[in-house]
Design a protein around this motif. Structure first.
Motif, mmCIF file in Angstrom:
data_model
loop_
_atom_site.group_PDB
_atom_site.id
_atom_site.type_symbol
_atom_site.label_atom_id
_atom_site.label_comp_id
_atom_site.label_asym_id
_atom_site.label_seq_id
_atom_site.Cartn_x
_atom_site.Cartn_y
_atom_site.Cartn_z
ATOM 1 N N GLN A 242 -5.020 -9.626 -9.306
ATOM 2 C CA GLN A 242 -6.190 -9.151 -10.040
ATOM 3 C C GLN A 242 -7.178 -10.285 -10.308
ATOM 4 O O GLN A 242 -8.396 -10.096 -10.226
ATOM 5 N N ASN A 243 -6.641 -11.479 -10.578
ATOM 6 C CA ASN A 243 -7.529 -12.624 -10.801
ATOM 7 C C ASN A 243 -8.324 -12.949 -9.548
ATOM 8 O O ASN A 243 -9.528 -13.217 -9.605
ATOM 9 N N TYR A 244 -7.643 -12.934 -8.405
ATOM 10 C CA TYR A 244 -8.343 -13.204 -7.147
ATOM 11 C C TYR A 244 -9.287 -12.070 -6.769
ATOM 12 O O TYR A 244 -10.303 -12.302 -6.099
ATOM 13 N N CYS A 245 -8.952 -10.875 -7.179
ATOM 14 C CA CYS A 245 -9.840 -9.738 -6.902
ATOM 15 C C CYS A 245 -11.174 -9.914 -7.627
ATOM 16 O O CYS A 245 -12.235 -9.547 -7.103
ATOM 17 N N ARG B 68 0.837 -1.197 0.000
ATOM 18 C CA ARG B 68 0.000 0.000 0.000
ATOM 19 C C ARG B 68 0.876 1.253 0.000
ATOM 20 O O ARG B 68 1.849 1.354 0.760
ATOM 21 N N ASP B 69 0.534 2.192 -0.872
ATOM 22 C CA ASP B 69 1.228 3.473 -0.897
ATOM 23 C C ASP B 69 0.731 4.371 0.233
ATOM 24 O O ASP B 69 -0.253 4.060 0.921
ATOM 25 N N GLU B 70 1.396 5.497 0.424
ATOM 26 C CA GLU B 70 1.024 6.412 1.500
ATOM 27 C C GLU B 70 -0.379 6.974 1.335
ATOM 28 O O GLU B 70 -1.043 7.310 2.315
ATOM 29 N N ASP B 71 -0.849 7.091 0.076
ATOM 30 C CA ASP B 71 -2.187 7.631 -0.155
ATOM 31 C C ASP B 71 -3.284 6.569 0.015
ATOM 32 O O ASP B 71 -4.465 6.854 -0.197
ATOM 33 N N GLY B 72 -2.900 5.344 0.374
ATOM 34 C CA GLY B 72 -3.882 4.289 0.601
ATOM 35 C C GLY B 72 -4.105 3.376 -0.582
ATOM 36 O O GLY B 72 -4.747 2.325 -0.444
ATOM 37 N N SER B 73 -3.604 3.728 -1.745
ATOM 38 C CA SER B 73 -3.817 2.904 -2.933
ATOM 39 C C SER B 73 -2.955 1.648 -2.873
ATOM 40 O O SER B 73 -1.890 1.620 -2.259
ATOM 41 N N ILE B 74 -3.425 0.589 -3.530
ATOM 42 C CA ILE B 74 -2.772 -0.720 -3.484
ATOM 43 C C ILE B 74 -2.002 -0.963 -4.768
ATOM 44 O O ILE B 74 -2.495 -0.695 -5.866
ATOM 45 N N THR B 75 -0.798 -1.492 -4.612
ATOM 46 C CA THR B 75 0.033 -1.825 -5.768
ATOM 47 C C THR B 75 0.016 -3.323 -6.006
ATOM 48 O O THR B 75 -0.387 -4.098 -5.145
ATOM 49 N N GLY B 76 0.476 -3.733 -7.192
ATOM 50 C CA GLY B 76 0.529 -5.149 -7.527
ATOM 51 C C GLY B 76 -0.781 -5.678 -8.062
ATOM 52 O O GLY B 76 -1.066 -6.873 -7.943
ATOM 53 N N MET B 77 -1.583 -4.800 -8.688
ATOM 54 C CA MET B 77 -2.905 -5.209 -9.171
ATOM 55 C C MET B 77 -3.020 -5.015 -10.680
ATOM 56 O O MET B 77 -4.044 -4.571 -11.188
#
Length: 500
Positions: free
Chosen positions: A71-74, A55-64
């Protein structure tokens, strides 16, 4: 590296405000949040694979990225939300909203203020009537899923069943492994079935890839295993163990004093042979209803509102609600032919719960009174040391024998170490009653809280509400102290004799 959203984070255009983290698993984080417009508490589940995402400082998630495993599991996570949103049953948690944000997906559920059954079992004694009532509520939810929605849960276990504190209402939660199926048992999608949880998943759930189909008997097995946990307070043995020992389940249930009719329900539901197993959840519940019907046909209500024995050898179980309608408000409507024997057995079960922790170990919980007694005993033994020492000085006792002079301080040190060890052990139990780790007693002035704090009477993660100190360990402690006293007095006496 931060994985969870910061407290106070606003989601969905400021509609939800994060208050705290309720839990985190391999695929998601569940938060307690406030609906800012309605002013009510909700639970929000966020897709986050802790092994792959950051997770970045702004709350967004990386690796998607589009082709990533995350992304498949999402996408499956979104399907879980869709599946839940289509379910409308009083015993299934309700999904009220869903949205994409921070590069991931969220769905919103009603917040259930209570405990999952695993935690509830740790802090409460559950009799057979309550266990039956809980299981029948879960069965109602599964019947709705199977028969109306053609959907299996596939991960039923005590941790995925919530009990609301206010009224004891039961909710089925966590549908991460759930799947829709056709009438011939074929899944609607090509995705594989999850392996479930050890102890709660039948062998065919792990072997599903061999035949490509699955049936409601998987959830039947899990429901029977959940029932087993409620009745015995133990995790069921793995399905593979039941194959090698077909009497294992029945023997363990009998060891716990479970009624014959309920043993039959559990063993038939958890039969390793899928063809011999109870085939549907409705049949499972019907077996419990037959027990209830038999009870209603045999219970006699006398003029002074007492319950008479039925003459049957087996234990009969009825729900607490039906029993109260019959004119008795007992919370444990479990009957045997010999009422006195039943009372004795129940008292024994409660005694096992309340007296199952030694005074020498750091497990369990005690209230203010036992802790006060231990602290008071320290002052008593300290006073005894002082009086003994002054007495020896007054009669001018000097122990000349080298062995005796060595043993005397050793005995005093053993007694001191023993008492302070017991104080720490009981202090840890007292901390547990206050809902804290035993290390809290090391905090300066926390002793005042331990002496005067009311404690968590409804139970917490550290143990039973009625946890206490075993009588056997108290007797052992008394014997040890008596032996030390005898040795100390013998040393003093011998020293006085040698003096003369």
């Amino acid at each position: 590296m931060q994985q969870q959203l910061i407290i106070g984070t606003l989601l969905h255009g400021g509609t939800y405000k994060i208050e705290k983290v309720l839990g985190q698993g391999s695929f998601g984080i569940t938060y307690l949040a406030e609906h800012t417009n309605l002013g009510k508490k909700v639970a929000i589940k966020e897709f986050f694979m802790k092994e792959l995402n950051s997770r970045d400082e702004d709350g967004s998630i990386t690796g998607m990225s589009d082709s990533s495993l995350s992304q498949n599991y999402c996408q499956k996570f979104k399907k879980e939300a869709i599946n839940l949103s289509r379910l409308d049953h009083p015993n299934i948690v309700r999904v009220t909203d869903s949205f994409s944000e921070n590069g991931t997906f969220y769905y919103v559920m009603d917040f259930i203020e209570g405990k999952n059954l695993n935690d509830y079992i740790k802090s409460h004694y559950i009799d057979e009537a309550e266990a039956v009532s809980i299981i029948k509520s879960v069965a109602d939810a599964l019947i709705y899923m199977h028969e109306e929605k053609h959907m299996l849960h596939l991960d039923l276990k005590p941790g995925n069943v919530m009990r609301r504190n206010s009224d004891g209402h039961v909710f089925l939660i966590d549908f991460g492994l759930s799947k829709h199926y056709s009438t011939d048992g074929q899944p609607e999608t090509s995705t594989t079935i999850g392996l479930g949880t050890a102890g709660y998943a039948p062998i065919e759930q792990g072997n599903q890839a061999k035949n490509g189909e699955f049936r409601p008997t998987i959830d039947v097995y899990a429901l029977g295993a959940t029932f087993y946990k409620l009745l015995t307070r133990e995790t069921p043995p793995p399905a593979s163990d039941l194959v090698s020992d077909d009497e294992l389940l029945e023997n363990k249930l009998r060891e716990k004093g479970v009624s014959d009719n309920l043993i039959k329900v559990v063993t038939e539901a958890m039969c390793p042979n899928v063809r011999k197993r109870t085939q549907t959840i409705r049949e499972f519940k019907g077996n419990l209803d037959c027990i209830k019907s038999e009870t209603q046909a045999t219970i006699n209500v006398t003029s002074d509102d007492t319950i008479a024995g039925t003459g049957k050898e087996e234990t009969i179980v009825t729900s607490a609600e039906d029993f109260e309608k019959a004119g008795n408000v007992s919370k444990s409507p479990v009957f045997t032919e010999d009422a006195a024997e039943n009372t004795e057995n129940k008292a024994k079960n409660e005694d096992d719960i309340s007296l199952n922790h030694s005074i020498f170990n750091f497990k369990g919980r005690v209230g203010r009174v036992p802790y006060w007694l231990v602290v008071f005993s320290i002052y008593v033994i300290g006073l005894f040391f002082f009086v003994l020492e002054e007495t020896m000085r007054s009669i001018d006792v000097q122990v000349e024998n080298s062995v005796l002079s060595t043993m005397e301080p050793i005995m005093f040190m053993v007694l001191l170490v023993l008492y302070f060890y017991v104080v720490l052990a009981v202090g840890a139990k007292r901390c547990h009653d206050l809902g804290h780790s035993g290390w809290f007693q090391m905090i300066p002035f926390y002793g005042f809280v331990m002496l005067f704090g009311a404690g968590n009477r409804d139970g917490n993660e550290y143990g039973e509400r009625r946890d206490g100190i075993s009588k056997k360990s108290l007797k052992v402690l008394g014997v040890i102290i008596a032996i030390i006293y005898i040795i100390v007095f013998a040393i003093c006496l011998i020293g006085k004799i040698e003096l003369h």
